[in-house]
Design a protein around this motif. Structure first.
Motif, short mmCIF file in Angstrom:
data_model
loop_
_atom_site.label_atom_id
_atom_site.label_comp_id
_atom_site.label_asym_id
_atom_site.label_seq_id
_atom_site.Cartn_x
_atom_site.Cartn_y
_atom_site.Cartn_z
N ALA A 171 0.83 -1.20 0.00
CA ALA A 171 0.00 0.00 0.00
C ALA A 171 0.87 1.26 0.00
CB ALA A 171 -0.94 0.00 1.19
N VAL A 172 1.94 1.24 0.80
CA VAL A 172 2.86 2.39 0.84
C VAL A 172 3.54 2.56 -0.52
CG1 VAL A 172 4.96 3.33 1.88
CG2 VAL A 172 3.26 2.19 3.33
N GLU A 173 3.94 1.46 -1.14
CA GLU A 173 4.60 1.55 -2.44
C GLU A 173 3.68 2.17 -3.49
OE1 GLU A 173 7.68 -2.27 -2.18
OE2 GLU A 173 5.65 -2.54 -2.98
N VAL A 174 2.39 1.84 -3.45
CA VAL A 174 1.45 2.45 -4.38
C VAL A 174 1.28 3.93 -4.07
CG1 VAL A 174 -0.95 2.47 -5.17
CG2 VAL A 174 0.23 0.29 -4.83
N LEU A 175 1.18 4.28 -2.78
CA LEU A 175 1.05 5.68 -2.40
C LEU A 175 2.23 6.50 -2.91
CD1 LEU A 175 -0.24 8.01 -0.76
CD2 LEU A 175 1.08 7.21 1.21
N LEU A 176 3.43 5.96 -2.84
CA LEU A 176 4.62 6.69 -3.25
C LEU A 176 4.71 6.86 -4.76
CD1 LEU A 176 7.29 5.20 -0.80
CD2 LEU A 176 6.03 7.35 -0.62
N GLU A 177 3.84 6.15 -5.51
CA GLU A 177 3.79 6.36 -6.96
C GLU A 177 3.06 7.65 -7.32
OE1 GLU A 177 2.09 2.92 -8.75
OE2 GLU A 177 3.72 1.58 -8.13
N TYR A 178 2.32 8.22 -6.36
CA TYR A 178 1.68 9.52 -6.57
C TYR A 178 2.74 10.59 -6.36
CZ TYR A 178 -2.83 7.13 -6.31
OH TYR A 178 -3.90 6.31 -6.55
N LYS A 179 3.12 11.26 -7.44
CA LYS A 179 4.29 12.12 -7.40
C LYS A 179 4.00 13.61 -7.20
CE LYS A 179 7.06 8.66 -8.19
NZ LYS A 179 7.95 8.17 -7.13
N GLU A 180 2.74 13.98 -6.96
CA GLU A 180 2.46 15.40 -6.84
C GLU A 180 3.17 16.04 -5.65
OE1 GLU A 180 -1.71 13.65 -5.67
OE2 GLU A 180 -0.02 13.03 -6.93
#
Length: 318
Positions: A171-180
């Protein structure tokens, strides 16, 4: 066995940090002794450019217990960036990440309940306040209005949830894909879409020190949340513009009729009121549009979210 890392953002928290570290270690020790987590589980404190003794305290705690690790920003980059930095470092070795503020107003004992929800299949477990009795009337009212407005505008938030949560590594890895760069984490996490659950707890008064979210920062945070996830303000400007145009057309025909029937009244009040109202609407409209353009500019520049000056106690697996 899974490793747990508790990420703690801290900004000028010298008054509460020693007690907070002892409390979190006690909670983590209990989970380790129950064989729920590996004995290498640790606590990562992110010093968000503090100007007090926060970093020295982190160093002292690391000397006493190597499970206390730390990151120091080169300056104050903000609470949301501190969370991102902590999670980025944590998942290099951790399987589960819990984020909690340094003042421990959020109940750390709820971490055990969160863990059980994780073991039951939840990738994200939200810590949710079961009441707001410790808040002032103004804060309760404004918080309620904040959630209602954003939900109406299509921004899905977990009511009465701040930044106390458990997340699996994936879940954290997916969150970190949001680069804004314009971060509003509590609005981003529901977008991940993994199975989630809630754990309710009672929020405690702050042990010492002052809140790091005074009214000015709260309003700024709410505005960032709105403009990061919705274009409703721009659409509202469009509707105001259409309404103003329709009123202008109506006023045009009204002036023709009054002239035709000889009821013309000479004066400047209506003219001045119109100028001030329309002028004010134009300035507000330009300000809102400028806010969005500013955010776009920030994203396009792709500047780093934060700069790490020092690290202590972080050892990564080869």
């Amino acid at each position: 066995m899974d490793k747990l890392t508790i990420v703690v953002p801290a900004y000028n928290e010298e008054e509460v940090l020693p007690d907070s570290v002892r409390t979190l270690l006690s909670v983590e020790d209990k989970l380790i002794s129950s064989q729920m987590f590996d004995s290498s589980s640790d606590i990562l404190i992110v010093d968000d450019g503090s100007t007090d003794d926060t970093w020295n305290i982190i160093n002292e705690e690391n000397e006493r217990n190597k499970r206390i690790t730390g990151i120091k920003f080169s300056r104050n980059f903000g609470h949301q960036n501190a969370l991102i930095a902590g999670m980025t470092e944590a998942i290099k070795t951790a399987d589960i990440v819990v984020t909690i503020d340094a003042d421990l107003q959020d109940d750390p004992n709820a971490i055990e309940k969160m863990t059980r929800e994780f073991l039951n299949g939840s990738d994200i477990v939200y810590g949710v306040r079961n009441d707001r009795h410790t808040d002032t009337w103004f804060k309760r009212t404004s918080a309620g209005a904040f959630y209602r407005i954003l939900n109406v505008l299509g921004v899905h938030l977990i009511r009465n949830h701040a930044d106390f949560r458990l997340m699996s590594k994936r879940a954290v890895e997916v969150l970190l894909e949001y680069k804004e760069r314009n971060l509003f984490i509590r609005g981003m996490i529901p977008l991940i879409g993994f199975q989630s659950s809630k754990v309710y707890y009672k929020r405690s008064p702050r042990m010492a020190g002052e809140s790091k979210y005074p009214l000015r920062k709260m309003l700024s945070f709410a505005w960032d949340g709105l403009t990061s996830f919705s274009i409703a303000p721009v659409r509202a400007i469009l509707m105001l513009g259409i309404l103003s145009s329709l009123l202008g057309v109506a006023a045009f025909f009204y002036s023709i009729l009054t002239k035709w029937f000889g009821f013309t009244v000479h004066g400047w009040s209506s003219l001045m009121i119109s100028i001030w109202v329309l002028g004010g609407l134009q300035m507000v409209s330009l300000g809102v549009i400028g806010e969005y353009i500013g955010k776009v500019t920030t994203e396009v520049k792709q500047r780093p979210r934060f700069t790490i000056e020092k690290k202590i106690g972080l050892q990564y697996e080869k």
